[in-house]
Design an enzyme around this catalytic site. Structure first.
Site, PDB file in Angstrom:
ATOM      1  CD1 TRP A  14      -2.146  -2.078   0.301  1.00 33.57           C
ATOM      2  CD2 TRP A  14      -3.144  -1.149   2.075  1.00 33.57           C
ATOM      3  NE1 TRP A  14      -3.267  -2.816   0.595  1.00 33.57           N
ATOM      4  CE2 TRP A  14      -3.900  -2.274   1.682  1.00 33.57           C
ATOM      5  CE3 TRP A  14      -3.574  -0.409   3.184  1.00 33.57           C
ATOM      6  CZ2 TRP A  14      -5.063  -2.667   2.347  1.00 33.57           C
ATOM      7  CZ3 TRP A  14      -4.727  -0.801   3.853  1.00 33.57           C
ATOM      8  CH2 TRP A  14      -5.470  -1.916   3.430  1.00 33.57           C
ATOM      9  CE  LYS A  15       4.659   1.181  -4.197  1.00 35.06           C
ATOM     10  NZ  LYS A  15       5.311   1.611  -5.432  1.00 35.06           N
ATOM     11  CG  HIS A  37       9.878  -0.973  -2.445  1.00 39.53           C
ATOM     12  ND1 HIS A  37       9.986   0.182  -3.163  1.00 39.53           N
ATOM     13  CD2 HIS A  37       8.854  -1.675  -2.988  1.00 39.53           C
ATOM     14  CE1 HIS A  37       9.049   0.184  -4.111  1.00 39.53           C
ATOM     15  NE2 HIS A  37       8.346  -0.925  -4.022  1.00 39.53           N
ATOM     16  CD  GLU A  58       8.199   3.309  -4.156  1.00 35.53           C
ATOM     17  OE1 GLU A  58       7.564   3.093  -3.108  1.00 35.53           O
ATOM     18  OE2 GLU A  58       7.702   3.117  -5.290  1.00 35.53           O
ATOM     19  N   GLY A 117       1.620  -2.628  -6.219  1.00 33.35           N
ATOM     20  CA  GLY A 117       1.514  -1.325  -5.567  1.00 33.35           C
ATOM     21  C   GLY A 117       0.160  -0.702  -5.855  1.00 33.35           C
ATOM     22  N   GLY A 118       0.119   0.181  -6.850  1.00 34.18           N
ATOM     23  CA  GLY A 118      -1.079   0.954  -7.160  1.00 34.18           C
ATOM     24  C   GLY A 118      -2.368   0.137  -7.212  1.00 34.18           C
TER      25      GLY A 118
HETATM   26  P1  PGA Z   1       3.260  -0.531  -8.737  1.00 32.07           P
HETATM   27  O1  PGA Z   1       4.259  -0.716  -7.489  1.00 32.07           O
HETATM   28  O2  PGA Z   1       2.436  -1.800  -8.814  1.00 32.07           O
HETATM   29  O3  PGA Z   1       2.420   0.667  -8.401  1.00 32.07           O
HETATM   30  O4  PGA Z   1       4.094  -0.356  -9.941  1.00 32.07           O
HETATM   31  C1  PGA Z   1       4.873  -1.946  -7.231  1.00 32.07           C
HETATM   32  C2  PGA Z   1       5.778  -1.810  -6.037  1.00 32.07           C
HETATM   33  O5  PGA Z   1       6.437  -0.778  -5.887  1.00 32.07           O
HETATM   34  O6  PGA Z   1       5.864  -2.723  -5.190  1.00 32.07           O
END
Ligand code: PGA
Length: 255
Positions: A10-11, A101, A103, A238-239
């Site tokens: 979910w970030k 990750h 990020e 993610g999204g």
């Molecule tokens: P995304 O992110 O599906 O939005 O590309 C994947 C992730 O960063 O784990």
């Protein structure tokens, strides 16, 4: 046969109301599918922001959805303002944690050595670490993707992992949140290369038992193809994990 794992990252998204509604919607879909005798053929995991974990714990554990953290500190406890230990995650009902990750590697300058220490801390707290690796666009264009990923895997796995359960996630940096995905041929090539490195590091049996997820713009429209690709044991989403219907559609696309 490795059972697939569909993990929602979910970030930094969702206040309590949204998070609870999303978890309840997923739990409801899982329950309905179970009643209809059509449970998905994969394991489900969500990794919400830390502060939502206690709130979501009862809903997801009652439904059979695993809970995970998005990061942990390598130390057990101590003077580390703003950080969260693996033991704290386990204490909140988590059984998984993502580490490394891209990020975190980019935004917080995390090195593979630090990622390995985090993965080791996760294992000590009896969490399954999901260790993320992936190349940048420049690295792929320079023909260095496999070499970069192999090095990341070697340096990001804890030396003393023994045969404990680990999950790897291949996430090309250029595919995260961009709508671009790697081709299934590229994904198969990278996953095979990762499994070879795992064989080298942990032996054949452990390498064969290790799930390798693909992540980077996984959506309902491309899930069946990616999840049907050789050596792909699930997805890190993610999204699309922020919409119950989309996450569910990805889970039910598992062959
Ligand atoms: P995304 O992110 O599906 O939005 O590309 C994947 C992730 O960063 O784990």
């Amino acid at each position: 046969m490795r059972r697939k794992l569909i993990a929602g990252n979910w970030k930094m998204n969702g206040l309590s109301r949204d998070g609870l509604a999303l978890a309840e919607a997923l739990a409801g879909m899982l329950e309905e599918a179970g009643v209809a005798g059509r449970p998905p053929s994969c394991d489900l995991l969500i990794c919400p922001p830390f502060v939502l974990l206690p709130l979501l714990r009862a809903t997801v554990s009652g439904a059979g959805i695993a809970l995970g953290g998005q990061d942990c500190h390598p130390a057990e406890s101590g003077a580390h303002t703003g950080d969260t230990s693996a033991a704290m995650l386990a204490d909140t009902g988590c059984t998984f944690v993502t580490v490394g990750h891209s990020e975190r590697r980019q935004d917080h300058g995390e090195s593979s050595e630090l990622v390995a220490a985090k993965a080791a801390a996760a294992l000590s707290a009896r969490l399954t670490p999901i260790v993320c690796v992936g190349e940048t666009r420049e690295e792929r264009d320079a023909g260095r993707a496999l070499e970069i990923i192999a090095t990341q895997v070697r340096e990001s796995l804890p030396a003393a992992a023994g045969t404990s359960e680990l999950v790897l996630a291949y996430e090309p940096v250029w595919a995260i949140g961009t709508g671009l995905t790697a081709t299934s041929a590229d994904v198969a090539e990278v996953h095979e290369a990762i499994r070879k490195v795992l064989e080298d590091l942990r032996g054949q049996a452990a390498a064969q038992a290790t799930r390798i997820l693909y992540g980077g713009s996984v959506k309902p429209a491309n899930a069946a193809e990616l999840l049907g690709t050789a050596d792909v044991d699930g997805a890190l989403v993610g999204g699309a994990s922020l919409k119950a219907e989309d996450f569910w559609a990805i889970a039910t696309a598992c062959p």
